[in-house]
Design a protein around this motif. Sequence first.
Motif, PDB file in Angstrom:
ATOM      1  N   PHE A 136       3.665   3.285  12.453  1.00 29.42           N
ATOM      2  CA  PHE A 136       2.586   4.191  12.055  1.00 29.42           C
ATOM      3  C   PHE A 136       1.926   3.712  10.766  1.00 29.42           C
ATOM      4  CE2 PHE A 136       4.964   7.038  14.820  1.00 29.42           C
ATOM      5  CZ  PHE A 136       3.935   7.632  15.529  1.00 29.42           C
ATOM      6  N   LEU A 137       2.766   3.244   9.821  1.00 38.77           N
ATOM      7  CA  LEU A 137       2.199   2.767   8.557  1.00 38.77           C
ATOM      8  C   LEU A 137       1.376   1.508   8.753  1.00 38.77           C
ATOM      9  CD1 LEU A 137       5.129   3.420   6.104  1.00 38.77           C
ATOM     10  CD2 LEU A 137       3.096   4.758   6.486  1.00 38.77           C
ATOM     11  N   LEU A 169      -0.265   0.689  11.495  1.00 40.80           N
ATOM     12  CA  LEU A 169      -1.517   1.114  12.125  1.00 40.80           C
ATOM     13  C   LEU A 169      -2.460   1.718  11.090  1.00 40.80           C
ATOM     14  CD1 LEU A 169      -3.225   1.730  14.610  1.00 40.80           C
ATOM     15  CD2 LEU A 169      -2.030   3.877  14.803  1.00 40.80           C
ATOM     16  N   ALA A 207      -2.530   1.009   7.908  1.00 39.30           N
ATOM     17  CA  ALA A 207      -3.054  -0.080   7.083  1.00 39.30           C
ATOM     18  C   ALA A 207      -4.181  -0.807   7.798  1.00 39.30           C
ATOM     19  CB  ALA A 207      -1.932  -1.054   6.741  1.00 39.30           C
ATOM     20  N   LEU A 250     -10.238   7.479   4.946  1.00 38.77           N
ATOM     21  CA  LEU A 250      -9.542   8.730   4.636  1.00 38.77           C
ATOM     22  C   LEU A 250      -8.594   9.111   5.766  1.00 38.77           C
ATOM     23  CD1 LEU A 250     -12.480  10.777   3.159  1.00 38.77           C
ATOM     24  CD2 LEU A 250     -10.371  10.287   2.010  1.00 38.77           C
ATOM     25  N   ASN A 251      -9.062   8.898   7.005  1.00 35.43           N
ATOM     26  CA  ASN A 251      -8.215   9.215   8.154  1.00 35.43           C
ATOM     27  C   ASN A 251      -6.979   8.351   8.194  1.00 35.43           C
ATOM     28  OD1 ASN A 251      -8.879  11.288  10.070  1.00 35.43           O
ATOM     29  ND2 ASN A 251     -10.892  10.348  10.078  1.00 35.43           N
ATOM     30  N   ASN A 293      -4.579   9.690   5.787  1.00 35.61           N
ATOM     31  CA  ASN A 293      -3.984  10.907   6.339  1.00 35.61           C
ATOM     32  C   ASN A 293      -2.850  10.582   7.305  1.00 35.61           C
ATOM     33  OD1 ASN A 293      -5.741  12.420   4.940  1.00 35.61           O
ATOM     34  ND2 ASN A 293      -7.016  13.005   6.663  1.00 35.61           N
ATOM     35  N   LEU A 294      -3.075   9.545   8.132  1.00 36.03           N
ATOM     36  CA  LEU A 294      -2.041   9.159   9.096  1.00 36.03           C
ATOM     37  C   LEU A 294      -0.768   8.721   8.383  1.00 36.03           C
ATOM     38  CD1 LEU A 294      -1.162   8.587  11.967  1.00 36.03           C
ATOM     39  CD2 LEU A 294      -2.109   6.325  11.735  1.00 36.03           C
ATOM     40  N   ILE A 300       1.010  11.776   6.954  1.00 33.94           N
ATOM     41  CA  ILE A 300       1.702  12.586   7.958  1.00 33.94           C
ATOM     42  C   ILE A 300       2.942  11.875   8.460  1.00 33.94           C
ATOM     43  CG2 ILE A 300       1.487  13.494  10.299  1.00 33.94           C
ATOM     44  CD1 ILE A 300      -1.181  14.436   9.689  1.00 33.94           C
ATOM     45  N   SER A 301       2.882  10.528   8.571  1.00 34.78           N
ATOM     46  CA  SER A 301       4.077   9.844   9.056  1.00 34.78           C
ATOM     47  C   SER A 301       5.193   9.901   8.027  1.00 34.78           C
ATOM     48  CB  SER A 301       3.741   8.404   9.435  1.00 34.78           C
ATOM     49  OG  SER A 301       3.135   7.743   8.378  1.00 34.78           O
ATOM     50  N   PHE A 302       4.844   9.826   6.739  1.00 33.97           N
ATOM     51  CA  PHE A 302       5.894  10.013   5.720  1.00 33.97           C
ATOM     52  C   PHE A 302       6.452  11.426   5.775  1.00 33.97           C
ATOM     53  CE2 PHE A 302       4.334   6.285   3.252  1.00 33.97           C
ATOM     54  CZ  PHE A 302       5.538   5.650   3.194  1.00 33.97           C
ATOM     55  N   VAL A 354      -2.580  16.388   3.267  1.00 31.99           N
ATOM     56  CA  VAL A 354      -3.590  16.031   4.266  1.00 31.99           C
ATOM     57  C   VAL A 354      -4.606  17.162   4.408  1.00 31.99           C
ATOM     58  CG1 VAL A 354      -3.948  15.568   6.706  1.00 31.99           C
ATOM     59  CG2 VAL A 354      -2.124  14.450   5.500  1.00 31.99           C
ATOM     60  N   PHE A 397       2.300   5.951  22.007  1.00 29.89           N
ATOM     61  CA  PHE A 397       1.918   5.380  20.725  1.00 29.89           C
ATOM     62  C   PHE A 397       1.077   4.135  20.915  1.00 29.89           C
ATOM     63  CE2 PHE A 397       2.656   2.292  17.368  1.00 29.89           C
ATOM     64  CZ  PHE A 397       2.143   2.986  16.298  1.00 29.89           C
ATOM     65  N   PHE A 419      -1.125  12.330  15.525  1.00 32.79           N
ATOM     66  CA  PHE A 419      -0.545  13.424  14.735  1.00 32.79           C
ATOM     67  C   PHE A 419       0.374  14.277  15.602  1.00 32.79           C
ATOM     68  CE2 PHE A 419      -4.343  13.678  11.597  1.00 32.79           C
ATOM     69  CZ  PHE A 419      -4.009  12.430  11.135  1.00 32.79           C
ATOM     70  N   LEU A 476       3.646  12.780  15.870  1.00 36.22           N
ATOM     71  CA  LEU A 476       4.421  12.953  14.648  1.00 36.22           C
ATOM     72  C   LEU A 476       4.786  14.420  14.425  1.00 36.22           C
ATOM     73  CD1 LEU A 476       2.450  10.505  12.412  1.00 36.22           C
ATOM     74  CD2 LEU A 476       4.849  10.340  12.965  1.00 36.22           C
TER      75      LEU A 476
END
Lengths: 100, 173
Positions: free
Chosen positions: A7-8, A10, A12, A39-40, A43-44, A47-49, A62, B6, B44, B47
């Motif tokens: 997720f991180l 993606l 980046a 910004l999105n 946000n991702l 949220i993953s953290f 977020v 995913f 989201f 997650l």
Amino acid sequence: MISIDWFLALSALLFCIGIIGVLIRKNAIVIFMCVELMLNAVNLSLISFSSHYGNIDGQILVFFSLAVAAAEAVVGLAIIIAIFRNNLSVDINKVSLLRW
Amino acid sequence: MITYFFIFLAVLAVASALAMVISKNTVNSALFLVLNMVSLAGLFLLLKAQFLAVIQILVYAGAIMVLFLFVIMLLNVQDEESLFNKFRLKYFVAFLLGVGVFSQILYSLGSFTDTLPTVSSDMAYVGTVEAVGDVLFTEYLLPFELTAILLTAAVVGALIVAQHKVKSGATND
């Protein structure tokens, strides 16, 4: 379950696509949309953290970034409309308001 | 199953983001951004942030992008005629900078891989409207109220800027 790293990564990738878009596009509206993309992406990652740690604070952050992005879009689009009225263009190469 | 979802959503998000940056027509860019935001809302959901997924579609893909489309239609801007045939140096620098930032982030990501504590055991509660609202209205009440003031100020400012009377014959230089 996918690990948080994907997720991180993606996030980046999306952030860097936003950076490249801001740098190469000349249309002010598209530049704004690239900022929204960045910004999105952030946000991702937030949220993953938040999902990884089981802590809700990231999602609250977020929420606030969404509110700030909405305010930024409203004011920015108003400024773009004002510039368009003066210049009849939204090409940032033709806008020299702050140049002396 | 989640892995396939995913991969599908990630490919969709990256492809729509690239298409947004590359496409010449501004309206097409905005529609690709809507697709990108919808796929991010799906991520989201993966997650377990259901509330934010709904908010993402309602606020971003619904409200903000409609505003963008409205402005694009209102201004009636032409396509950028020269997207990729002039200013080679500019694209090169932009691409270099993007790749540089991306590799930096990946490097810092790789340094803490497998060092994060694994605490995500049961995440069923986090992300629902109850969970977000519970924290939002107790611990983060003051920032929430400040958000309201910020949005009000933004609306007032946008009205003032957009309704400003243009002087006849005014140019910028």
